[in-house]
Design an enzyme around this catalytic site. Structure first.
Site, PDB file in Angstrom:
ATOM      1  N   HIS A  53       0.840  -1.203   0.000  1.00 37.95           N
ATOM      2  CA  HIS A  53       0.000   0.000   0.000  1.00 37.95           C
ATOM      3  C   HIS A  53       0.879   1.259   0.000  1.00 37.95           C
ATOM      4  CE1 HIS A  53      -3.278   2.766   0.857  1.00 37.95           C
ATOM      5  NE2 HIS A  53      -2.451   3.341   1.712  1.00 37.95           N
TER       6      HIS A  53
ATOM      7  N   HIS B  72       1.355   4.692  -2.835  1.00 38.28           N
ATOM      8  CA  HIS B  72       1.574   6.130  -2.596  1.00 38.28           C
ATOM      9  C   HIS B  72       2.774   6.720  -3.342  1.00 38.28           C
ATOM     10  CE1 HIS B  72      -1.137   7.312   0.758  1.00 38.28           C
ATOM     11  NE2 HIS B  72      -1.051   6.049   1.138  1.00 38.28           N
TER      12      HIS B  72
ATOM     13  N   GLU C 270      -5.749   9.335  -0.740  1.00 36.80           N
ATOM     14  CA  GLU C 270      -6.142   7.927  -0.613  1.00 36.80           C
ATOM     15  C   GLU C 270      -7.122   7.484  -1.709  1.00 36.80           C
ATOM     16  OE1 GLU C 270      -5.001   5.574   1.389  1.00 36.80           O
ATOM     17  OE2 GLU C 270      -3.746   6.827   2.663  1.00 36.80           O
TER      18      GLU C 270
ATOM     19  N   SER D  85      -3.796   0.565  -4.951  1.00 36.90           N
ATOM     20  CA  SER D  85      -3.258  -0.654  -4.328  1.00 36.90           C
ATOM     21  C   SER D  85      -4.320  -1.720  -4.069  1.00 36.90           C
ATOM     22  CB  SER D  85      -2.540  -0.310  -3.016  1.00 36.90           C
ATOM     23  OG  SER D  85      -3.456   0.138  -2.036  1.00 36.90           O
TER      24      SER D  85
HETATM   25 FE   LIG Z   1      -2.513   5.277   2.471  1.00 31.44          FE
END
Ligand SMILES: [Fe+2]
Length: 258
Positions: A134, A139, A181, A200
């Site tokens: 993740h 990111h 996010e 992700s």
């Molecule tokens: Fe995150």
């Protein structure tokens, strides 16, 4: 010399961290098992066909620029050698969830708190704790983009100044949620993914591509007031037209809340 768009003030990767210091760790590359590298490879190979078609071009460019590979868990030092000269950001290994003040301090110093643990094969689709898939796959590629890089640092600084005000911090948390996010962007007439939760997660990404959530035009007032549930698929998302828009939104939020 700096690449175009990267000002000298961005070179803050070596800034000492006070609040976050107890959470910093070293990544132990030799401790990863073959099975763990295989989990990484399977996760990446599952996501890439969809992302090549549906991810924002800035994400895909960042993936190449920071040298992520399909077959092995990334060596964060190697990622940083490529990332840091571009935007001043580093993926900095931490022990797990950070308290908000430590998290914002790190963002303000262009250091992204990155877990080194990888999920097990039993929880390929979802892990309640963040993991390296993740954090790095989801990111870090966006941190190679100069405008996103500036936005995320500024976001951290604004939040660090709001630690005394829970309500305002909650509003800023919504801005993070609906951009970093779960953000989407319109490119060439299509909705493209850039938020790490969409990048992700195969389930969340597919949910958007299938047109399930309502996609609204990004609107700061709405975002600051839009509640969300972490544990459910998202019902509403906000599409920006450019990454300048989220940088400017953060400046607007700063004016309103500080
Ligand atoms: Fe995150």
């Amino acid at each position: 010399m700096n690449p175009p768009g990267v000002a000298e003030t961005h070179k803050q990767g070596s800034e000492p961290l006070a609040v976050a210091a107890p959470f910093l760790i070293q990544q132990k590359l030799e401790a990863y098992s073959e099975e763990q590298h295989a989990v990484w490879a399977e996760l990446v190979r599952r996501r890439m066909p969809q992302l090549r078609e549906h991810a924002a071009e800035e994400y895909l460019n960042g993936f190449e620029q920071i040298g992520l590979r399909e077959d092995t868990i990334p060596n964060l030092a190697e990622v940083n050698k490529r990332l840091s000269p571009r935007t001043g950001w580093n993926a900095t290994p931490v022990s797990g969830f950070l308290p908000p003040d430590a998290f914002f301090e790190m963002l303000g110093a262009r250091q992204f708190p990155t877990t080194t643990y990888i999920r097990s094969r039993e929880s390929m689709e979802y892990t309640p704790e963040p993991d390296i898939f993740h954090d790095v796959f989801g990111h870090v590629p966006m941190h190679a983009h100069p405008v996103f890089a500036d936005f995320l640092q500024h976001y951290g600084r604004v939040c660090a100044g709001l630690m005394h005000d829970k309500d305002k911090l909650e509003k800023m948390g919504r801005l993070f949620w609906f951009t970093v996010e779960f953000g989407v962007i319109r490119q060439n007439g299509k909705v493209k993914l850039y938020g790490s939760g969409l990048i992700s997660s195969h389930g969340e990404g597919t949910h958007v591509i299938e047109g399930k959530p309502e996609i609204r035009d990004f609107n700061l007032d709405q975002v600051l007031d839009q509640q969300f549930l972490v544990s459910e698929e998202q019902k509403v998302l906000y599409a920006v037209e450019s990454f300048d828009q989220i940088y400017e939104a953060t400046q607007q939020a700063e004016k309103r809340l500080t």
